[in-house]
Scaffold this active site. Sequence first.
Site, PDB file in Angstrom:
ATOM      1  N   GLY A 145      -6.627   4.794  -0.687  1.00 49.98           N
ATOM      2  CA  GLY A 145      -7.963   4.832  -0.115  1.00 49.98           C
ATOM      3  C   GLY A 145      -8.799   3.666  -0.588  1.00 49.98           C
ATOM      4  O   GLY A 145      -8.373   2.506  -0.546  1.00 49.98           O
ATOM      5  N   TYR A 168       0.827  -1.203   0.000  1.00 49.99           N
ATOM      6  CA  TYR A 168       0.000   0.000   0.000  1.00 49.99           C
ATOM      7  C   TYR A 168       0.866   1.259   0.000  1.00 49.99           C
ATOM      8  O   TYR A 168       1.816   1.392   0.774  1.00 49.99           O
ATOM      9  CB  TYR A 168      -0.932   0.045   1.215  1.00 49.99           C
ATOM     10  CG  TYR A 168      -1.733   1.332   1.273  1.00 49.99           C
ATOM     11  CD1 TYR A 168      -2.744   1.567   0.345  1.00 49.99           C
ATOM     12  CD2 TYR A 168      -1.441   2.326   2.197  1.00 49.99           C
ATOM     13  CE1 TYR A 168      -3.460   2.750   0.350  1.00 49.99           C
ATOM     14  CE2 TYR A 168      -2.151   3.513   2.217  1.00 49.99           C
ATOM     15  CZ  TYR A 168      -3.157   3.725   1.289  1.00 49.99           C
ATOM     16  OH  TYR A 168      -3.849   4.907   1.281  1.00 49.99           O
TER      17      TYR A 168
END
Length: 515
Positions: A61, A54
């Site tokens: 998001g 990530y």
Amino acid sequence: MHNVVLGADGALADDVLAVARGGARVELAPEALAGIGRAREVIDALAAKPEPVYGVSTGFGALAVRHISPELRAQLQRSLVRSHAAGMGPAVEREVVRGLMFLRLKTLASGRTGVRPVVAQTMAALLNAGITPVVHEYGSLGCSGDLAPLAHCAQVLMGEGEAAGPDGTVRPAAELLAEHGIEPVVLREKEGLALINGTDGMLGMLVMACADLARLFTAADITAALSLEALLGTDKVLAPELHAIRPHPGQAASAENMRRVLEGSGLTGHHQDDAPRVQDAYSIRCAPQVAGAGRDTLAHARLVADRELAAAVDNPVVLEDGRVESNGNFHGAPVAYVLDFLAIAAADLGSIAERRTDRLLDKNRSHGLPPFLADDPGLDSGLMIAQYTQAALVSELKRLAVPASVDSIPSSAMQEDHVSMGWSAARKLRTAVDNLTRIIAVELYAATRALEIRTAGGALRPAPASAAVLAAVRAAGVPGAGPDRFLSPDLEAAYRFVRDGGLARAAESVTGPLA
């Protein structure tokens, strides 16, 4: 102005004020640059792996499920910054933006974000060149941090968007960077995210509000003392032994400030035969209790600010053992709560100051002062409408005291389903602080006029500290008693006198340093 050297262990409130308001230059300590480089090596190693990470090789998001191939990752970072630079409304103040940038640089210097050293060095160069990105009033929900405001700053780092130069003129960022020999940054993996994921805007405004309110609490103690004196009140309620039996430190500090200002007064406590009363009204007698509660609130807010100044707020973060972990440290709740708490304290302090002003103007409660402190009551209105202005400011303070942090509007397709609204809390607190300054200025205007009227014959003498305040406020262009005149410029002069610290300096020329 001294240089501020940023290491890896956070910053001090004084550093924020020096850079945001004083224009201090910023340097990155060698150990901070070394730590930034080590964290970058971790990110580069993860970027080379096929597994998605990530913020390094994924979207963001609610879009974090997509794995982004290496050839698209620079575009990913640019797109993140451009799309998040979505603010609207008026531009916020230069000091707010400089504080925001410095605090983001503080986190970059922590070695927890994974950016390259050049990113941190370029942000320092922007600050040192006096280049201030245009950041707009609306756009932050305070989670994940102050995204939109920080994105507008990151955009300028890339040579895009608009910024104000050292002269305050807004121009294309690319032109300003070229003029100052600053090379725009081409963002790589993780860097766009690291530039926008923090509580820096709300924290910077909290630090500045704490500094301003510390001055205003002292100013309010002084004006409360002047009002007590002008109303022929008793200073016996300020005795240290009375406050020792209710051991709130802020209360004791405010009482001691008032006692020292009133020391040597010829008006306090000696005229009960002329104006008999068992005890003074709450707005006089309880002044230390109310201001002291605000002081204790401020102490708590400073504790929260200091903790946040020592933090490295980003998501994900690079830990000392080399792990890169996602977290929720960007949530602004700790900062948002105290921003709202300070707005409540400011509203109550303004409210009690207005009650003292009203008492000074009311002939039925002022113990011998003329109605509205007018020179020729009936022909002159005196300070009647000055109190109206003060009351309007108090009323707005009460509205501004409604907490922002209890609100939350879900965003990012319910991924960010609880937000802090800390930026909104900070913006309204800035207005509250300015309103409070004006309210105290009106009390000062009324109390000094009342003292002049009370001592005009020379039989009664104010305290030496009160006399010093009277002389200083007159020297600052705030006139004394007399026929009606155009009041607005006089009130503005009193406002500047309070805002710039002239009131405290005048009193302290006699009392020595006040709390």
